[in-house]
Design an enzyme around this catalytic site. Structure first.
Site: not given
Ligand code: PMP
Length: 410
Positions: A127, A204, A207, A230, A368
């Protein structure tokens, strides 16, 4: 009728989520955008409401009762997160806004020890939140960003990862589960490989936290990050786990109230862990309600949730197999309930718009993860991502709506 299996009481679960009763465009809501953010059970909504109704006050500073109650509730939530991740100590849990902020914290603070020529290793399925903070760090420090490749199924090439790990690799940062592809990475193995090369590891877990049981001690990762929203919890709250030994040696990244021990114009000194990294008034209500979210998912059981979502993924794959012109993007053997695809001749945004009119909420775009889109040669995908309250009927509703897309574009 709501499909359910014997042990997983989907009808009861759905009743816990008030928003699932609403309609969109005159149709029942079919919410399949859980990887972006998940809906909140009544327990979370009520906890946040109760916090504001009965104990709202600033924390850590007040001697009055409300402040003490708010502090106790916030700190109890920290302990709840510690248990959720099986961290050894509560000092290892830093509250942040979410995964993005946690990664930026590590890049900004731990990153200060990187020098020109050092290397940061990430993967091609990250991401943007796990790419850009490292790019910024590399720009500041002169370090070099290395990227391990993925195969056509969207799985990490372990040989590429191993090959790129070298004596200059200081940090390896990779996702536990890919948001764009659903791939579940063999994180334990990757962590071992990185450690064998002397790199520290950030995982990270944005998910993964809602779908997999996480044990940071068993994983032996150095940092693990996730977002509450999430995980059926509030927005604006998440956690960074870091090994105490590392956090202790790291400089603060933001200055302000709460993160100091003493301040004078000559010199300031820092508070103990984890407060050294928590400058300013945090999202107290969100922190308190996060523990209700963790209670909720653990009550159902993360294994049961993963099993249920896998069932939905199997259903989606079956439906997709005989759907003309549909190409799944991300077909890893080990995959979470994320179903990304393109349809011949129809732009994903048009698909998303028509699905919305049919009541089906999905994500369309690059999620993203622009480099992932580049790797698969598509500008965007449609992504249906399953949560603990979705049903087989909703998967069927997705495919019924896709047939409608076909009619419109015939
Ligand atoms: N890493 C991953 C794999 C994600 O899916 C996301 C959110 N789509 C993020 C990081 C960022 O999370 P946040 O926007 O809640 O900070």
């Amino acid at each position: 009728m709501i499909a359910s299996n014997d042990r997983y009481d989907i009808a009861r679960i759905r009743r816990d989520f008030p928003i699932l009763d609403r309609e969109v465009h005159g149709r029942p809501l079919v919410y399949l955008d859980n990887a972006a953010t998940s809906q909140k059970p009544r327990a979370v909504i009520d906890t946040e409401l109760r916090y504001y109704r009965t104990m709202n006050a600033n924390i850590h500073r007040g001697v009055h009762l409300l402040s003490q109650e708010a502090t106790d509730a916030y700190e109890a939530s920290r302990e709840r997160v510690r248990r959720f991740l099986n961290a050894a100590r509560r000092e290892e849990i830093v509250f942040v806004r979410g995964a993005t902020e946690a990664i930026n914290l590590v890049a900004a603070s731990y990153g200060q020890r990187l020098k020109s020529g050092d290397e940061v290793l990430i993967t091609a399925m990250e991401h943007h939140s796990n790419i850009v903070p490292w790019q910024l760090l590399c720009e500041r420090s002169g370090a070099v960003l290395r990227v391990a490749s993925i195969n056509d199924a969207g799985e990490l090439n372990l040989t590429s990862f191993e090959h790129l790990l070298g004596p200059r690799t200081r940090i390896a940062a990779f996702t536990h589960i890919s948001n764009a592809l659903g791939t579940i990475n063999p994180v334990r193995e990757l962590i071992e490989m990185a450690h064998a090369n002397g790199a520290v590891v950030l995982v990270d877990g944005a998910q993964a936290a809602p779908h997999a049981r996480v044990d940071v001690q068993a994983l032996d990762c150095d940092f693990y990050v996730f977002s509450g929203h999430k995980l059926y919890g509030p927005t604006g709250i998440g956690a960074l786990y870091g090994k105490a030994r590392l956090l202790d040696a790291m400089p603060p990244w933001q200055g302000g109230g709460d993160m100091i021990r003493e301040v004078s114009f000559n010199k300031s000194t820092w508070n103990d862990l984890p407060y050294k990294f928590e400058a300013g008034t945090p999202n107290i209500a969100g922190g308190v309600a996060l523990s209700a979210a963790i209670d909720y998912v653990e009550d159902i059981g993360l294994d049961a949730i993963a099993g249920h979502e896998n069932d939905l993924l199997i259903r989606a794959n079956e439906r997709a197999a005989d759907f003309p012109g549909l190409r799944p993007i991300g077909t890893a053997k080990d995959k979470a309930g994320i179903f990304s695809f393109v349809l011949d001749g129809v732009h994903p945004h048009d698909i998303g718009t028509i699905l919305d009119l049919e009541g089906v909420a999905v994500r369309t775009g690059h999620h993203c993860a622009m480099p992932v889109m580049g790797r698969f040669g598509v500008p965007a995908t449609v992504r249906a991502s399953f949560g603990l309250y979705n049903t087989r009927d909703e998967v069927d509703a997705l495919f019924a709506a896709l047939r409608r897309v076909k009619e419109v574009f015939a």
